[in-house]
Design an enzyme around this catalytic site. Structure first.
Site, PDB file in Angstrom:
ATOM      1  N   LYS A   1     -15.384  17.725  74.718  1.00 17.82           N
ATOM      2  CA  LYS A   1     -16.042  17.769  73.393  1.00 17.82           C
ATOM      3  C   LYS A   1     -17.540  17.971  73.552  1.00 17.82           C
ATOM      4  O   LYS A   1     -18.161  18.770  72.842  1.00 17.82           O
ATOM      5  CB  LYS A   1     -15.733  16.465  72.638  1.00 17.82           C
ATOM      6  CG  LYS A   1     -16.439  16.278  71.306  1.00 17.82           C
ATOM      7  CD  LYS A   1     -17.665  15.364  71.406  1.00 17.82           C
ATOM      8  CE  LYS A   1     -17.336  13.973  71.846  1.00 17.82           C
ATOM      9  NZ  LYS A   1     -18.544  13.089  71.903  1.00 17.82           N
TER      10      LYS A   1
ATOM     11  N   THR B   1     -22.028  10.036  70.835  1.00 18.82           N
ATOM     12  CA  THR B   1     -22.501  11.354  71.260  1.00 18.82           C
ATOM     13  C   THR B   1     -22.002  12.387  70.260  1.00 18.82           C
ATOM     14  O   THR B   1     -20.800  12.662  70.193  1.00 18.82           O
ATOM     15  CB  THR B   1     -21.994  11.704  72.669  1.00 18.82           C
ATOM     16  OG1 THR B   1     -22.511  10.747  73.594  1.00 18.82           O
ATOM     17  CG2 THR B   1     -22.471  13.094  73.083  1.00 18.82           C
TER      18      THR B   1
ATOM     19  N   LYS C   1     -28.801  14.270  74.879  1.00 14.16           N
ATOM     20  CA  LYS C   1     -27.529  13.776  75.441  1.00 14.16           C
ATOM     21  C   LYS C   1     -26.591  14.937  75.762  1.00 14.16           C
ATOM     22  O   LYS C   1     -25.906  14.928  76.796  1.00 14.16           O
ATOM     23  CB  LYS C   1     -26.870  12.814  74.443  1.00 14.16           C
ATOM     24  CG  LYS C   1     -25.500  12.294  74.879  1.00 14.16           C
ATOM     25  CD  LYS C   1     -25.605  11.463  76.155  1.00 14.16           C
ATOM     26  CE  LYS C   1     -24.251  11.220  76.816  1.00 14.16           C
ATOM     27  NZ  LYS C   1     -23.311  10.452  76.029  1.00 14.16           N
TER      28      LYS C   1
END
Length: 290
Positions: A239, A96, A171
């Site tokens: 994150k 990701t 995502k």
């Protein structure tokens, strides 16, 4: 299919590589700490000493790394993917990351004659173990078609979303929604408790209504028991919130709910909860109460 290379034996990568082995794929694995590969070897995997060695051996190589710096270093560093990628070889990055990171990797792979697919996944440890991930692919359509047999083992559904960057963006949007929901859920659990209600009853009511969802059903019982065994580490969720907010900045999208959720995850990291499951953000709501 040809032998598959797999770079990154974290919580997700290890489960995914093991799944491929269980379904009869030949797999060569690599991890920065090579001892993390030992269990895979017991199940029939080979080990590559470097990412370059894995790419040299395999027609297709998958990367599943923790964040953009890790995803970039595996490709660009000494003994990295770029040293052996060439015409006829494909690299699939399932980490990701942000769209810029994906684009940099894509340009570098293509410049060497290789083909590239970004394919981040929606799902955590259990879906990875069970082959129930949702795969969000973008990039080289021919490569996508070639690796579909592997994706069919790893996931319950694969999407092809067009040009590189679209998979990364999808995502981040999904994880931004998930992180925001987890914060609202945490506040609800604390509010129920402070109001003299049974938290388990709240879970039962939620599960029967319009906001019923697998995340509440799966995470709620363990949150009540203060059990945060990491299926998806909190530091990675934070994150992803940060990267999603940056995507919001690029597109001038106001995201006050996501911004507040990001602050809660940052607070949780400052409390030393970063390696626990992302549901441990619940602790920040509990600690905020008098």
């Amino acid at each position: 299919m040809e032998e598959i290379g797999f770079l990154g034996m974290g919580i997700m990568g290890k489960a995914m590589a093991m799944n491929l082995l269980r379904h009869g794929f030949k797999v060569t694995v690599w991890n920065r700490t090579l001892s993390r590969c030992d269990e895979l070897v017991e199940h029939g995997a080979s080990v590559g000493e470097t990412p370059a060695a894995v790419v040299k051996k395999c027609k297709y190589t998958i990367g599943m790394l923790s964040d953009p710096p890790a995803a970039l270093s595996v490709v660009f560093d000494k003994n990295g993917v770029l040293e052996q990628i060439c015409d006829g070889k494909g690299y699939i990055d399932m980490s990701t990351v942000d769209a810029d990171t994906s684009s940099k990797i894509n340009e570098a792979i293509i410049s060497k004659g290789g083909s590239f697919l970004e394919a981040p996944v929606s799902g955590s440890k259990k879906p990875a173990e069970d082959g129930q991930l949702v795969i969000l692919s973008a990039g080289d359509k021919a490569l996508y078609d070639q690796v579909l047999p592997a994706f069919d083992v790893l996931g319950k559904k694969s999407f092809f979303l067009g040009q590189v960057g679209n998979g990364a963006k999808m995502k981040l949007v999904v994880n931004m929604v998930m992180g925001s929901m987890m914060n609202a859920f945490s506040e609800g659990l604390v509010l129920a408790d402070k109001s003299g209600l049974e938290q388990q009853t709240l879970l039962d009511v939620l599960d029967l209504g319009a906001v019923a969802n697998p995340m509440f059903k799966m995470k709620g019982p363990s949150m009540i028991k203060n059990n945060y065994s990491p299926a998806f580490p909190l530091k990675h969720q934070q994150k992803d919130m940060r990267l999603a907010l940056a995507l919001g900045d690029e597109n001038a999208v106001s995201m006050p709910v996501a911004a507040a959720a990001n602050e809660a995850f940052k607070k949780a990291r400052s409390l030393g909860l970063g390696d626990l499951d992302f549901s441990a953000v619940y602790e920040t709501v509990k600690h905020a109460q008098p």
